[in-house]
Design a protein around this motif. Structure first.
Motif, PDB file in Angstrom:
ATOM      1  N   ARG A   1       0.852  -1.198   0.000  1.00 45.70           N
ATOM      2  CA  ARG A   1       0.000   0.000   0.000  1.00 45.70           C
ATOM      3  C   ARG A   1       0.884   1.244   0.000  1.00 45.70           C
ATOM      4  NH1 ARG A   1      -2.321  -3.938  -1.218  1.00 45.70           N
ATOM      5  NH2 ARG A   1      -4.480  -4.468  -0.712  1.00 45.70           N
ATOM      6  N   ARG A   2       0.355   2.342  -0.525  1.00 46.31           N
ATOM      7  CA  ARG A   2       1.244   3.449  -0.895  1.00 46.31           C
ATOM      8  C   ARG A   2       1.630   4.375   0.253  1.00 46.31           C
ATOM      9  NH1 ARG A   2      -0.006   6.647  -6.105  1.00 46.31           N
ATOM     10  NH2 ARG A   2      -1.374   7.738  -4.645  1.00 46.31           N
TER      11      ARG A   2
ATOM     12  N   ASP B   1      -0.142   7.916   0.137  1.00 46.24           N
ATOM     13  CA  ASP B   1      -1.583   8.083   0.293  1.00 46.24           C
ATOM     14  C   ASP B   1      -2.009   8.885   1.515  1.00 46.24           C
ATOM     15  OD1 ASP B   1      -1.972   6.826  -2.042  1.00 46.24           O
ATOM     16  OD2 ASP B   1      -2.703   4.934  -1.205  1.00 46.24           O
TER      17      ASP B   1
ATOM     18  N   GLY C   1       1.627  10.589  -9.993  1.00 43.83           N
ATOM     19  CA  GLY C   1       0.617   9.609  -9.598  1.00 43.83           C
ATOM     20  C   GLY C   1       1.083   8.174  -9.739  1.00 43.83           C
TER      21      GLY C   1
ATOM     22  N   HIS D   1      -5.420   0.421 -15.645  1.00 45.58           N
ATOM     23  CA  HIS D   1      -6.799   0.928 -15.690  1.00 45.58           C
ATOM     24  C   HIS D   1      -6.843   2.329 -16.294  1.00 45.58           C
ATOM     25  CE1 HIS D   1      -7.639  -1.729 -11.897  1.00 45.58           C
ATOM     26  NE2 HIS D   1      -7.653  -2.441 -13.007  1.00 45.58           N
TER      27      HIS D   1
ATOM     28  N   ALA E   1      -8.419   3.796 -19.823  1.00 39.50           N
ATOM     29  CA  ALA E   1      -9.384   4.903 -19.858  1.00 39.50           C
ATOM     30  C   ALA E   1      -8.999   5.940 -20.912  1.00 39.50           C
ATOM     31  CB  ALA E   1      -9.488   5.555 -18.481  1.00 39.50           C
TER      32      ALA E   1
ATOM     33  N   SER F   1     -17.463   7.712 -14.785  1.00 42.14           N
ATOM     34  CA  SER F   1     -17.673   6.455 -14.058  1.00 42.14           C
ATOM     35  C   SER F   1     -18.754   5.606 -14.711  1.00 42.14           C
ATOM     36  CB  SER F   1     -18.046   6.758 -12.601  1.00 42.14           C
ATOM     37  OG  SER F   1     -19.125   7.672 -12.561  1.00 42.14           O
TER      38      SER F   1
ATOM     39  N   LEU G   1     -17.148   4.104 -18.532  1.00 46.78           N
ATOM     40  CA  LEU G   1     -16.101   3.078 -18.522  1.00 46.78           C
ATOM     41  C   LEU G   1     -16.669   1.784 -17.971  1.00 46.78           C
ATOM     42  CD1 LEU G   1     -12.984   5.084 -17.397  1.00 46.78           C
ATOM     43  CD2 LEU G   1     -13.253   3.843 -19.524  1.00 46.78           C
TER      44      LEU G   1
ATOM     45  N   PHE H   1      -9.979   3.891   0.304  1.00 45.79           N
ATOM     46  CA  PHE H   1      -9.316   4.424  -0.901  1.00 45.79           C
ATOM     47  C   PHE H   1      -7.849   3.977  -0.931  1.00 45.79           C
ATOM     48  CE2 PHE H   1     -11.583   7.642  -3.577  1.00 45.79           C
ATOM     49  CZ  PHE H   1     -12.862   7.329  -3.140  1.00 45.79           C
ATOM     50  N   ARG H   2      -7.214   3.978   0.242  1.00 46.94           N
ATOM     51  CA  ARG H   2      -5.817   3.550   0.280  1.00 46.94           C
ATOM     52  C   ARG H   2      -5.713   2.055   0.009  1.00 46.94           C
ATOM     53  NH1 ARG H   2      -1.703   2.161   4.412  1.00 46.94           N
ATOM     54  NH2 ARG H   2       0.256   2.793   3.431  1.00 46.94           N
ATOM     55  N   GLU H   3      -6.555   1.295   0.690  1.00 51.07           N
ATOM     56  CA  GLU H   3      -6.492  -0.166   0.585  1.00 51.07           C
ATOM     57  C   GLU H   3      -6.732  -0.620  -0.862  1.00 51.07           C
ATOM     58  OE1 GLU H   3      -5.491  -2.293   2.631  1.00 51.07           O
ATOM     59  OE2 GLU H   3      -6.071  -4.100   1.519  1.00 51.07           O
TER      60      GLU H   3
ATOM     61  N   HIS I   1      -6.293   1.178  -3.651  1.00 48.57           N
ATOM     62  CA  HIS I   1      -5.521   1.972  -4.612  1.00 48.57           C
ATOM     63  C   HIS I   1      -6.451   2.805  -5.516  1.00 48.57           C
ATOM     64  CE1 HIS I   1      -2.309   3.415  -6.964  1.00 48.57           C
ATOM     65  NE2 HIS I   1      -2.377   2.564  -7.950  1.00 48.57           N
TER      66      HIS I   1
ATOM     67  N   LEU J   1      -6.511   5.975  -5.618  1.00 45.08           N
ATOM     68  CA  LEU J   1      -5.958   7.287  -5.975  1.00 45.08           C
ATOM     69  C   LEU J   1      -4.568   7.095  -6.566  1.00 45.08           C
ATOM     70  CD1 LEU J   1      -4.599   9.096  -2.800  1.00 45.08           C
ATOM     71  CD2 LEU J   1      -5.684   6.862  -2.678  1.00 45.08           C
ATOM     72  N   GLN J   2      -4.301   7.887  -7.558  1.00 47.75           N
ATOM     73  CA  GLN J   2      -2.946   7.905  -8.130  1.00 47.75           C
ATOM     74  C   GLN J   2      -2.345   9.272  -7.844  1.00 47.75           C
ATOM     75  OE1 GLN J   2      -2.856   6.164 -12.121  1.00 47.75           O
ATOM     76  NE2 GLN J   2      -4.203   4.528 -11.449  1.00 47.75           N
TER      77      GLN J   2
ATOM     78  N   ARG K   1     -21.523   4.026  -9.465  1.00 43.53           N
ATOM     79  CA  ARG K   1     -21.147   4.634 -10.744  1.00 43.53           C
ATOM     80  C   ARG K   1     -22.005   5.867 -11.027  1.00 43.53           C
ATOM     81  NH1 ARG K   1     -17.401   2.085 -14.022  1.00 43.53           N
ATOM     82  NH2 ARG K   1     -16.815   0.004 -13.327  1.00 43.53           N
TER      83      ARG K   1
ATOM     84  N   CYS L   1      -6.911   9.611 -13.813  1.00 47.84           N
ATOM     85  CA  CYS L   1      -5.823   8.651 -13.584  1.00 47.84           C
ATOM     86  C   CYS L   1      -6.267   7.203 -13.470  1.00 47.84           C
ATOM     87  CB  CYS L   1      -5.078   8.988 -12.289  1.00 47.84           C
ATOM     88  SG  CYS L   1      -4.231  10.571 -12.291  1.00 47.84           S
ATOM     89  N   THR L   2      -7.387   6.938 -12.828  1.00 46.57           N
ATOM     90  CA  THR L   2      -7.664   5.574 -12.345  1.00 46.57           C
ATOM     91  C   THR L   2      -8.589   4.751 -13.211  1.00 46.57           C
ATOM     92  OG1 THR L   2      -9.600   6.276 -11.124  1.00 46.57           O
ATOM     93  CG2 THR L   2      -7.494   6.389  -9.959  1.00 46.57           C
ATOM     94  N   GLY L   3      -9.235   5.365 -14.198  1.00 48.46           N
ATOM     95  CA  GLY L   3     -10.242   4.615 -14.948  1.00 48.46           C
ATOM     96  C   GLY L   3     -11.435   4.233 -14.089  1.00 48.46           C
ATOM     97  N   TYR L   4     -11.536   4.817 -12.899  1.00 48.91           N
ATOM     98  CA  TYR L   4     -12.649   4.657 -11.949  1.00 48.91           C
ATOM     99  C   TYR L   4     -12.732   3.270 -11.312  1.00 48.91           C
ATOM    100  CZ  TYR L   4     -14.054   8.985 -14.215  1.00 48.91           C
ATOM    101  OH  TYR L   4     -14.044  10.253 -14.734  1.00 48.91           O
ATOM    102  N   GLU L   5     -12.096   2.286 -11.922  1.00 49.11           N
ATOM    103  CA  GLU L   5     -12.237   0.894 -11.479  1.00 49.11           C
ATOM    104  C   GLU L   5     -12.028   0.748  -9.965  1.00 49.11           C
ATOM    105  OE1 GLU L   5     -12.990  -1.694 -13.357  1.00 49.11           O
ATOM    106  OE2 GLU L   5     -12.553  -3.299 -11.948  1.00 49.11           O
ATOM    107  N   ASN L   6     -10.895   1.240  -9.489  1.00 45.14           N
ATOM    108  CA  ASN L   6     -10.592   1.048  -8.071  1.00 45.14           C
ATOM    109  C   ASN L   6     -11.376   2.001  -7.178  1.00 45.14           C
ATOM    110  OD1 ASN L   6      -8.890  -1.005  -8.723  1.00 45.14           O
ATOM    111  ND2 ASN L   6      -7.002   0.173  -8.466  1.00 45.14           N
TER     112      ASN L   6
END
Ligand code: FES
Ligand code: FES
Lengths: 797, 157
Positions: free
Chosen positions: A17-18, A21, A507, A672, A676, A709, A712, B91-93, B95, B97-98, B126, B136-141
């Protein structure tokens, strides 16, 4: 190159994990607009309302008299102060780049990117003067009051219009607007193969102009300290990183780069647009000195969309020669890049040039690559620059060949893929691919996409009145980038392992994934590792983050630095233990000797070093030119509502061979986002200019199709790790590849859905209107669909 | 000048401001709460969303004086010292956010969404996040994180 022993890794390969964050989740990031200083003034640009116009006169008298206004400067003032145009290093020049030349093989004239032009405005929105005032509102009002006399000139939007005789010249130095005209490949062999071919398929494509559009608009705060003569710019950036940008800003301002400090900590997205310096930042630094005040600049979204460097815009004509059994024999391509009003990067053209044959074994190929000036925003690298364009061409062409000559599109690909035993493989235009398992990628992609279950889903959709289509594309891309990187590792007596690197993330999780690498190489806990980036006070060398270079370069230089630090540790431990350095081992993270009982880890040793007045520190430079070739494939399913033309992406799967994967969580995340961008390009995104005035009509999120959202689909991704033999950890790159494959896969799916109408091509973006129109044309028996949109290019001049 | 008094993250803030001051400018420039971001000028990106009396509001499209007397929560007001709010932690768990520029706005929208519906479906999420953009994220996460965050919030009550 020697591969590092991976058996002891426990952080590399884990979804750590980052570290970034906590600060970003609690509002404690440092983005460009977050900096303020007491006494700061604001600058606002006066922008050209014409796409192409001579600047006759600038009258700022009224503006200067307005409340709060401190100054108005124009191009003449810049010239008087000796400010110089930006040097963008526009022509790719590392060892393995495709060599682009000017017409006739000469050097490339890239135009001049003046901070403020004194002669002409060459695109709509180009800054022609700057206003500085006490507040942003005052500066905005005064900017409106600056009276500029323009002599409007005929403007050029499309490359095909720029090369016709009598077209206006964007630059007097390039009277026909051509800056690049280069040839690659074996012409004679290609012509022979075409002459002997059983089938030839050809098509013209235009991969349109789009915007990278990070959500953070550009901003910055410039400060000048009169006592020391030092300048500081707080901003956000990407690409070449602060080391190169420091040189570029200093050169434009005609100052010594030692006098300039750049600080860029958090960057709110980049995707290429922040890869080149912007005039507003340089002008703010200049004005900070002239006025003795900190100067702040913040672009509005509207301004960002008018003037941020854009991407793509490649017209390509491709032809493929085949034997009747389906074997590919040769390929011809002509690529034309619209570089915009002045050239900031030819990387897209060069990168694409090296990859025209894609993932396939095509024995002969030729390419003519041209770059053309127009009166549009300068075109720059954008995520996966150059690769989506050529991937689109070859992948779409293969689908077309399959349909035209009666092959199965998957079998045709399998038959012609480069096989694993052919690596290293040099393609017909001279690029040497390092490693890949293309067919295994395809198998995996089709598996995770449930290719076998598609027919049932199609029938089920048909029962609902929807046209379902299945799309596929392979891709290969090249990661090169700035060849130099430096790592500075210090183990502090307080138990921290500080690692300074010259990459510039926006990012991509460098603080986490680089820490994973450092932790494993030095056998220290990851929590003790701190990655330091983004401030030229500490970062003195390094190549930034572009072209998928960061992890490969960072891990390589770290893997060279670590053994040196371990040797230092051994020498120190030997000294403490009173044994010979050769008698000290570094095992499982500890310095041990068979001749002594005491052992140390790095952190304990750093305390000992301090006690002895020393420090555990290493600085290592590395230069690495060899490119790597990430690759993969994409499978997507679409549903079209034939009544409205609306395209719904229902499933999307991607396979990406990134070489060694350091952090699967962040690599998947990059994939991902990368998908996009490709979805946006294929279905929604498009920059439109008013044909009469050249004014962009896509100036806000209202007019520009950002993926959302709901547009995609859920994304299924798999990482493949075929280690690259070119670097110690076997890294390729993750983050750009999926963008390369996505547009081709999506349009492949869309055309599949529409094939019963006889539609074999559809231009991007495939908006509901475009799709509906294509269906209506087909019903009316028109062939308009299958002609490329930019079909008026006169190829082979 | 106008006088406003707004409760921000539990603290009463009283200030003299120009009447034209937007709420986001008040938060960022007057209070130094720079976690709320500005990504557009047409009320579309959602980077600026804060909670006003529990409702997700685009702070770029509201004057500070309109929030007079209100209770405002920004991203800075969620964590409990070093302990992240369950939605932040999710959000952290996952991922989600980029670059992190869009993230504060997403979290605020997500909190409103969960307040309205305890266990949102993927479709709810959604649609519920249509007012937030992420490049950045493609919304997936983000979708996964909001679902997990909602579940975690339900667990802690
Ligand atoms: S800043 Fe974009 S919606 Fe408020
Ligand atoms: S994380 Fe970068 S815009 Fe969403």
């Amino acid at each position: 190159m020697n591969q590092v022993d991976a058996s002891s890794f426990h952080e590399i390969g884990r979804s750590v994990r980052r570290k970034e964050d906590f600060r970003l989740l609690t509002g404690k990031g440092h983005f460009a607009d977050d900096y303020n200083m007491p006494g700061q003034a604001w600058t606002v640009m006066v922008r050209s309302p014409h796409a192409h116009a001579r600047i006759v006169r600038i009258d700022a008298a009224k503006a200067r008299a307005m409340p709060g206004v401190l100054a108005v400067f124009s191009g003449a003032d810049c010239a008087a102060d000796g400010l110089r145009p930006f040097n963008h290093n526009a022509v790719p020049s590392t060892k393995y780049d495709m060599k682009l030349t000017g017409p006739g093989g000469g050097s490339v004239f890239v135009g001049r990117h003046m901070l403020l032009p004194a002669d002409k405005a060459r695109y709509f929105g180009e800054a022609v003067a700057m206003v500085v005032a006490e507040s942003r509102e005052q500066a905005e009002d005064a900017a409106d009051a600056v009276a500029v006399d323009y002599e409007p000139l005929r403007f050029l939007e499309r490359t095909e219009d720029a090369v016709v005789p009598g077209a206006p010249a964007v630059w007097d130095e390039a009277p026909n607007n051509v800056l690049v005209d280069a040839f690659f490949g074996d012409h004679a062999a290609t012509e022979r193969a075409f002459a002997a071919a059983d089938h030839v398929i050809g098509h013209e494509f235009h991969v349109g102009r789009i915007m990278p559009l990070p959500l953070e608009p550009r901003a910055g705060l410039a400060h000048y300290d009169a006592a020391s003569g030092n300048y500081t710019l707080y901003f956000s950036t990407g690409g070449p990183g602060i080391v190169r940008q420091r040189r570029q800003f200093a050169a434009a301002l005609a100052i010594d780069q030692e006098k300039l400090r750049l600080v860029a900590l958090d960057t709110g997205g980049n995707f290429g647009t922040k890869n080149r310096p912007y005039v507003e930042h340089a002008l703010a630094l200049w004005a900070a000195r002239k006025l003795g005040r900190p100067i702040k600049y913040r672009a509005t979204r509207h301004e960002s969309m008018l003037t941020e460097y854009q991407g793509r815009d490649l017209a390509t004509k491709v032809e493929l020669a085949m034997r009747k059994d389906g074997r590919f024999l040769a390929m011809r391509a002509e690529n034309v890049m619209n570089v915009g009003a002045h050239c900031v990067s030819l990387s897209p053209l060069a990168k694409g040039a090296g990859l025209i044959t894609g993932s396939y074994d095509i024995p002969a190929a030729t390419l003519r690559a041209r770059g053309i000036f127009t009166n549009t925003v300068p075109n720059n690298v954008m995520r996966s620059s150059g690769r989506p364009e050529v991937t689109f061409a070859i992948e779409r062409l293969i689908d077309m060949a399959a349909a035209e000559f009666g092959f199965d599109r998957i079998a045709l690909r399998r038959q012609n893929l480069i096989r694993p035993e052919q690596f290293p493989y040099t393609n017909a235009v001279g690029s040497t691919y390092d490693s890949a398992t293309f067919e295994a990628n395809m198998d995996l992609g089709m598996k995770i996409a449930d290719w076998g279950g598609y027919e049932k889903r199609r029938q089920e959709a048909a029962a609902r009145g929807r046209l379902r289509g299945l799309g596929f594309a392979n891709y290969i891309e090249s990661s090169t980038g700035s060849p130099r990187e430096r790592a500075e590792i210090t183990v502090t007596p307080t138990g921290r392992v500080e690692v300074v690197l010259g990459t510039q993330p926006s990012g991509q999780s460098h603080e986490t994934s680089f820490a994973q690498v450092a932790a494993d190489l030095l056998c220290v806990p990851i929590d003790n590792v701190e990655i330091i980036l983004g401030d030229t006070e500490v970062v003195k060398e390094g190549g930034g983050s572009h072209s998928g270079r960061s992890m490969r370069h960072a891990a390589t230089v770290l893997s060279l630095a670590a053994p040196e630090l371990i040797e230092q540790g051994k020498a120190l431990a030997a000294d403490i233990l009173g044994v010979a350095p050769a008698d000290v081992d570094f095992a499982a993270g500890r310095f041990v000797s068979t001749r002594a009982n005491r052992t140390f880890d790095f952190l304990e040793l750093a305390k000992e070093a301090q006690a002895r007045g020393g420090v555990l520190k290493v600085v290592k430079d590395n230069e690495m030119h060899t490119p790597v070739f990430p690759n993969g494939c994409a499978v997507c399913e679409v549903e079209v509502d034939p009544a409205t033309g609306r395209v719904h992406l229902t499933r999307y799967a991607a396979v990406d061979d990134v070489g060694r994967c350091i952090n699967p969580m962040t690599v998947d995340g990059q994939t991902h986002g990368s998908i996009a961008h490709g979805v946006g390009e294929a279905l929604f995104e498009q920059i439109c200019l008013d044909p009469a005035s050249g004014r962009p009509l896509t100036e806000s999120f209202e007019e520009y199709g950002m993926p959302s959202s709901t547009t995609l689909p859920p994304l299924t991704t798999e990482i493949v790790e075929v280690l690259s033999p070119t670097n110690p950890l076997g890294i390729k790159s993750g983050s750009e590849g999926a963008t390369a494959g996505a547009p081709a896969a999506i349009i492949s799916g869309l055309v599949d859905a529409l094939k019963d109408f006889g539609i074999r091509d559809i231009a991007m973006p495939a908006t509901p209107l475009a799709v509906w129109q294509a269906i209506e044309n087909a019903k009316a028996g028109s062939q308009a669909n299958n002609k490329a949109r930019h079909g008026s290019w006169k190829w082979r001049a | 000048m106008a006088r406003v008094s707004i409760k921000v993250n539990g603290k009463d803030e009283a200030c003299e401001i120009k009447p034209r001051t937007l709420l986001v400018e008040f938060l960022r420039d007057h209070l130094g709460l720079t976690g709320t971001h500005v990504g557009c000028d047409t009320t579309q990106c959602g980077c600026c969303i804060v909670l006003i009396d529990g409702k997700a509001v685009n702070s770029c499209t509201m004057l500070a004086v309109q929030a007079n007397g209100a209770d405002v929560t920004t991203i800075e007001g969620l964590a409990d010292g070093g302990k992240l709010h369950p939605m932040q932690a999710a959000f952290r768990e996952h991922h989600a956010l980029q670059c992190g520029f869009c993230t504060p706005g997403f979290i605020m929208s997500a909190l409103e969404l969960v307040a309205k519906k305890k266990n949102p479906t993927e479709a709810d999420i959604r649609y519920g996040l249509l007012g937030n953009m992420c490049r950045c994220t493609g919304y997936e996460n983000i979708i996964k994180a909001v679902k997990a965050g909602a579940e975690a919030m339900a667990r802690v009550g």
